[in-house]
Design a protein around this motif. Structure first.
Motif, PDB file in Angstrom:
ATOM      1  N   ARG A  91       8.896  -2.592   5.042  1.00 24.09           N
ATOM      2  CA  ARG A  91       9.124  -1.811   3.821  1.00 24.09           C
ATOM      3  C   ARG A  91       7.916  -1.901   2.876  1.00 24.09           C
ATOM      4  O   ARG A  91       7.445  -0.899   2.345  1.00 24.09           O
ATOM      5  CB  ARG A  91      10.402  -2.268   3.118  1.00 24.09           C
ATOM      6  CG  ARG A  91      10.808  -1.402   1.959  1.00 24.09           C
ATOM      7  CD  ARG A  91      12.150  -1.793   1.347  1.00 24.09           C
ATOM      8  NE  ARG A  91      12.165  -3.161   0.856  1.00 24.09           N
ATOM      9  CZ  ARG A  91      12.827  -4.168   1.408  1.00 24.09           C
ATOM     10  NH1 ARG A  91      13.555  -3.978   2.488  1.00 24.09           N
ATOM     11  NH2 ARG A  91      12.783  -5.375   0.894  1.00 24.09           N
ATOM     12  N   VAL A  92       7.385  -3.104   2.691  1.00 24.25           N
ATOM     13  CA  VAL A  92       6.229  -3.300   1.818  1.00 24.25           C
ATOM     14  C   VAL A  92       5.005  -2.572   2.387  1.00 24.25           C
ATOM     15  O   VAL A  92       4.271  -1.897   1.659  1.00 24.25           O
ATOM     16  CB  VAL A  92       5.949  -4.806   1.623  1.00 24.25           C
ATOM     17  CG1 VAL A  92       4.596  -5.047   0.973  1.00 24.25           C
ATOM     18  CG2 VAL A  92       7.065  -5.443   0.803  1.00 24.25           C
ATOM     19  N   PHE A 125       4.974   0.005   4.421  1.00 25.13           N
ATOM     20  CA  PHE A 125       5.167   1.455   4.347  1.00 25.13           C
ATOM     21  C   PHE A 125       4.972   1.954   2.920  1.00 25.13           C
ATOM     22  O   PHE A 125       4.391   3.011   2.701  1.00 25.13           O
ATOM     23  CB  PHE A 125       6.545   1.840   4.884  1.00 25.13           C
ATOM     24  CG  PHE A 125       6.712   3.320   5.052  1.00 25.13           C
ATOM     25  CD1 PHE A 125       5.989   4.001   6.014  1.00 25.13           C
ATOM     26  CD2 PHE A 125       7.576   4.032   4.244  1.00 25.13           C
ATOM     27  CE1 PHE A 125       6.129   5.375   6.169  1.00 25.13           C
ATOM     28  CE2 PHE A 125       7.725   5.398   4.395  1.00 25.13           C
ATOM     29  CZ  PHE A 125       7.000   6.069   5.360  1.00 25.13           C
ATOM     30  N   GLU A 126       5.428   1.186   1.947  1.00 27.94           N
ATOM     31  CA  GLU A 126       5.190   1.573   0.550  1.00 27.94           C
ATOM     32  C   GLU A 126       3.692   1.549   0.255  1.00 27.94           C
ATOM     33  O   GLU A 126       3.187   2.388  -0.480  1.00 27.94           O
ATOM     34  CB  GLU A 126       5.958   0.681  -0.419  1.00 27.94           C
ATOM     35  CG  GLU A 126       5.871   1.138  -1.854  1.00 27.94           C
ATOM     36  CD  GLU A 126       6.215   2.613  -2.074  1.00 27.94           C
ATOM     37  OE1 GLU A 126       5.469   3.281  -2.845  1.00 27.94           O
ATOM     38  OE2 GLU A 126       7.197   3.125  -1.497  1.00 27.94           O
ATOM     39  N   ARG A 171       2.323   4.742   1.562  1.00 31.94           N
ATOM     40  CA  ARG A 171       2.648   5.828   0.630  1.00 31.94           C
ATOM     41  C   ARG A 171       1.721   5.792  -0.587  1.00 31.94           C
ATOM     42  O   ARG A 171       1.284   6.835  -1.069  1.00 31.94           O
ATOM     43  CB  ARG A 171       4.112   5.752   0.206  1.00 31.94           C
ATOM     44  CG  ARG A 171       5.082   6.059   1.358  1.00 31.94           C
ATOM     45  CD  ARG A 171       6.533   5.760   1.024  1.00 31.94           C
ATOM     46  NE  ARG A 171       6.976   6.308  -0.232  1.00 31.94           N
ATOM     47  CZ  ARG A 171       7.472   7.535  -0.412  1.00 31.94           C
ATOM     48  NH1 ARG A 171       7.598   8.338   0.619  1.00 31.94           N
ATOM     49  NH2 ARG A 171       7.853   7.944  -1.609  1.00 31.94           N
ATOM     50  N   GLN A 172       1.400   4.594  -1.057  1.00 34.46           N
ATOM     51  CA  GLN A 172       0.492   4.466  -2.204  1.00 34.46           C
ATOM     52  C   GLN A 172      -0.907   4.938  -1.829  1.00 34.46           C
ATOM     53  O   GLN A 172      -1.574   5.606  -2.629  1.00 34.46           O
ATOM     54  CB  GLN A 172       0.476   3.009  -2.698  1.00 34.46           C
ATOM     55  CG  GLN A 172      -0.300   2.815  -3.963  1.00 34.46           C
ATOM     56  CD  GLN A 172       0.298   3.567  -5.153  1.00 34.46           C
ATOM     57  OE1 GLN A 172       1.464   3.951  -5.169  1.00 34.46           O
ATOM     58  NE2 GLN A 172      -0.513   3.804  -6.151  1.00 34.46           N
ATOM     59  N   ARG A 210      -0.847   8.614  -2.087  1.00 36.91           N
ATOM     60  CA  ARG A 210      -0.873   9.075  -3.485  1.00 36.91           C
ATOM     61  C   ARG A 210      -2.286   9.022  -4.054  1.00 36.91           C
ATOM     62  O   ARG A 210      -2.701   9.918  -4.783  1.00 36.91           O
ATOM     63  CB  ARG A 210       0.045   8.214  -4.349  1.00 36.91           C
ATOM     64  CG  ARG A 210       1.498   8.513  -4.216  1.00 36.91           C
ATOM     65  CD  ARG A 210       2.314   7.695  -5.244  1.00 36.91           C
ATOM     66  NE  ARG A 210       3.680   7.611  -4.834  1.00 36.91           N
ATOM     67  CZ  ARG A 210       4.234   6.607  -4.174  1.00 36.91           C
ATOM     68  NH1 ARG A 210       3.534   5.530  -3.869  1.00 36.91           N
ATOM     69  NH2 ARG A 210       5.495   6.640  -3.822  1.00 36.91           N
ATOM     70  N   LEU A 241       2.201  12.955  -0.457  1.00 39.18           N
ATOM     71  CA  LEU A 241       2.954  12.135   0.488  1.00 39.18           C
ATOM     72  C   LEU A 241       3.223  12.847   1.805  1.00 39.18           C
ATOM     73  O   LEU A 241       3.628  12.218   2.785  1.00 39.18           O
ATOM     74  CB  LEU A 241       4.273  11.678  -0.134  1.00 39.18           C
ATOM     75  CG  LEU A 241       4.134  10.767  -1.354  1.00 39.18           C
ATOM     76  CD1 LEU A 241       5.504  10.420  -1.915  1.00 39.18           C
ATOM     77  CD2 LEU A 241       3.347   9.523  -1.022  1.00 39.18           C
ATOM     78  N   THR A 278       5.194   4.207  10.658  1.00 39.33           N
ATOM     79  CA  THR A 278       6.146   5.255  10.270  1.00 39.33           C
ATOM     80  C   THR A 278       7.423   5.162  11.102  1.00 39.33           C
ATOM     81  O   THR A 278       8.530   5.239  10.563  1.00 39.33           O
ATOM     82  CB  THR A 278       5.502   6.642  10.423  1.00 39.33           C
ATOM     83  OG1 THR A 278       4.343   6.706   9.577  1.00 39.33           O
ATOM     84  CG2 THR A 278       6.457   7.752  10.049  1.00 39.33           C
ATOM     85  N   ALA A 297       9.324   1.944  10.126  1.00 38.27           N
ATOM     86  CA  ALA A 297       9.934   2.104   8.802  1.00 38.27           C
ATOM     87  C   ALA A 297      11.151   3.020   8.853  1.00 38.27           C
ATOM     88  O   ALA A 297      12.069   2.880   8.045  1.00 38.27           O
ATOM     89  CB  ALA A 297       8.899   2.646   7.812  1.00 38.27           C
TER      90      ALA A 297
END
Length: 160
Positions: A36-37, A39-40, A43-44, A47, A57, A75, A78
């Motif tokens: 999760r961390v 994958f975030e 995503r960052q 961005r 995204l 991906t 996640a």
């Protein structure tokens, strides 16, 4: 300030499961948190790097183009899709996805593999559809092919 236990216990950097690893000995909850961390973080990166895109995204960042196996594997992991695993001799011992580089640049292969007799071949069409469904909204183009012995696989590349 002392590091959190989440980070102090990790002895090596996070690596997404490509489906060619030994089964993880990490507790499932810890692995889910790490995924999760990571994958975030991905995503960052999108961005920050895709500022010229109307929906940053929805398209892979340059880092992902350069690390496609890792980006696609992250991906899938996640999305909750299980990776395949191998034992110490290299034989498959769990059914799931495997991500490998293709013979051409900017393309990776996603297969659905399992141990002999696991039924992975019967499940591969639906499983690969789930993989494609997880990848497409994030800007990956997926095309299904049949190879040797009618074995299905996805060819995945960044959408244009």
């Amino acid at each position: 300030m002392a590091p959190s236990s989440e980070h102090s216990e990790r002895t090596s950097p996070f690596e997404p499961a490509t489906g060619n690893e030994l089964a993880s000995t990490e507790p499932a909850a810890e692995r889910e948190t790490a995924v999760r961390v990571a994958f975030e973080g991905l995503r960052q990166i999108r961005r920050l790097m895709n500022t010229d895109h109307p929906d940053p995204l929805s398209t892979p960042a340059v880092w992902e183009h350069n690390q496609m196996v890792r980006a696609v594997a992250l991906t899938l992991e996640a999305a909750g899709i299980p990776p395949s695993t191998v034992d110490a001799t290299g034989r498959r011992n769990a059914t799931g996805y495997r991500v490998t580089p293709a013979d051409r640049p900017q393309v990776v292969i996603v297969e659905w593999l399992g141990p002999a007799g696991s039924g992975a071949a019967q499940d591969e069409a639906e499983a690969l559809r789930r993989c494609a469904d997880a990848l497409r909204p994030l800007g990956w183009e997926t095309l299904e092919y049949r190879g040797a012995r009618r074995h299905r696989h996805l060819e995945v590349e960044p959408a244009i």
